[in-house]
Write an enzyme that holds these catalytic residues in place. Structure first.
Site, PDB file in Angstrom:
ATOM      1  N   PRO A   1       0.825  -1.229   0.000  1.00  0.00           N
ATOM      2  CA  PRO A   1       0.000   0.000   0.000  1.00  0.00           C
ATOM      3  C   PRO A   1       0.855   1.273   0.000  1.00  0.00           C
ATOM      4  CG  PRO A   1      -0.174  -1.122   2.128  1.00  0.00           C
ATOM      5  CD  PRO A   1       0.763  -1.933   1.275  1.00  0.00           C
ATOM      6  N   GLU A   2       0.595   2.133  -0.971  1.00  0.00           N
ATOM      7  CA  GLU A   2       1.257   3.439  -1.023  1.00  0.00           C
ATOM      8  C   GLU A   2       0.173   4.510  -0.901  1.00  0.00           C
ATOM      9  OE1 GLU A   2       3.988   3.441  -4.377  1.00  0.00           O
ATOM     10  OE2 GLU A   2       4.583   1.379  -3.934  1.00  0.00           O
TER      11      GLU A   2
ATOM     12  N   ARG B   1      12.943  -6.950  -5.159  1.00  0.00           N
ATOM     13  CA  ARG B   1      12.244  -5.844  -5.780  1.00  0.00           C
ATOM     14  C   ARG B   1      12.511  -5.794  -7.271  1.00  0.00           C
ATOM     15  NH1 ARG B   1      15.922  -2.130  -4.507  1.00  0.00           N
ATOM     16  NH2 ARG B   1      17.353  -3.008  -3.011  1.00  0.00           N
TER      17      ARG B   1
ATOM     18  N   LYS C   1       2.277   7.403   3.991  1.00  0.00           N
ATOM     19  CA  LYS C   1       1.751   6.043   3.806  1.00  0.00           C
ATOM     20  C   LYS C   1       1.202   5.487   5.115  1.00  0.00           C
ATOM     21  CE  LYS C   1       5.670   4.824   1.446  1.00  0.00           C
ATOM     22  NZ  LYS C   1       6.597   3.873   0.817  1.00  0.00           N
TER      23      LYS C   1
END
Ligand SMILES: [Zn+2]
Length: 286
Positions: free
Chosen positions: A2-3, A261, A57
């Site tokens: 979640p951003e 990533r 955030k």
């Protein structure tokens, strides 16, 4: 992960569900989730929830306790946390539960975290002290609504490359690994462009590209109902789309892999046709 847009819709939906409800009891089964020891969670018994908001955030939940000044629970979901309201109370066997807030309506507000790692955290603070809290005080301007190009110049014209500068919460707040790829693609800028090399035109392009966050929030407003789903319909066009055609020019989206990533970009439009060295491959070749 979640951003800003995902946390914004989470805060809005939570607010609609829990503001004005009263806390019956509260506990933190995730032993390491609370980063503050005092005040204790028990002081929130009987407290009314007065506000739910977002800072960068993080989600903020404001309480008016039976006694004493207002308190705020500052929650960071990290990569796998979710804050949701359920009509029924959780079984104590729900191993994903980190914080449980039982409400007088019978509903329950839960911080849950998926996966084996416990990274999500929360702090209970006097509301008056929230702005001085280190995680809050150190933040740069919010990425949404987009800061003007002059403010972006102050934030980003410095050592380092765009991909890391835009994710540095101290410079600009709310962007993480998913949205940075989208914003750079939208602005047609290389993830490795140096902050010190940003032209005025580049800053105008970044400013315009930050509108993607606004569009995402609008989309969530239409698509997400009262309960925020475990898996959000994140409208990503480039991030984790390596191998697919660029939605704008059709060039194959390229990726740079790191340990856990990935960075994705369009070589045609962002890196002057160059496919950047994949760190994973270069490590294998060493
Ligand atoms: Zn393209």
């Amino acid at each position: 992960m979640p951003e800003l847009p995902e946390v914004e819709i989470t805060a809005r939906r939570l607010g609609a569900a829990v503001v004005d409800l009263t806390v019956e009891s509260m506990s933190a089964p995730g032993m390491v989730v609370m980063k503050t020891l005092s005040p204790r969670l028990e002081v929130l018994c009987g407290a009314r929830i007065v506000a739910v908001g977002r800072i960068a955030k993080m989600v903020t939940i404001g309480f008016e306790p039976l006694e004493g000044p207002g308190l705020t629970l500052l929650v960071h979901l990290m990569s796998a946390g979710r804050l949701q309201v359920f009509e029924k109370r959780a079984s104590l066997r729900d191993r994903a539960s980190r914080i449980l807030v039982r409400l007088d309506s019978g509903a329950e507000l839960r911080l849950r975290e998926f996966g084996t790692k416990q990274r999500a955290w929360a702090k209970l603070l006097p509301t008056a002290d929230l702005g001085a809290e280190e995680m809050v005080a150190s933040l740069g301007p919010e990425a949404w609504p987009a800061p003007d190009p002059e403010a972006l110049a102050t934030a980003l014209r410095r050592r380092g490359h765009l991909h890391s500068l835009l994710r540095n919460q101290r410079l600009i707040a709310g962007i993480g690994r998913s949205w940075v790829d989208e914003i750079l693609w939208e602005a047609r800028l290389s993830p490795f462009k140096k902050g010190l090399d940003l032209s005025d035109g580049d800053l105008v392009a970044i400013h315009a590209a930050l509108q993607r966050l606004d569009a995402a929030i609008e989309l969530y407003e239409q698509r997400i109902g009262a309960l925020v789903p475990d898996k959000m319909p994140i409208p990503l066009q480039v991030h984790r789309r390596q191998g697919e055609p660029c939605p704008r020019c059709g060039t194959t989206i390229a990726a740079i892999h790191y340990a856990e990533r990935i960075t994705c970009y369009c070589p045609e439009e962002q890196t002057a046709g160059k496919v950047l060295a994949d760190r994973r491959l270069s490590r294998l070749l060493k």
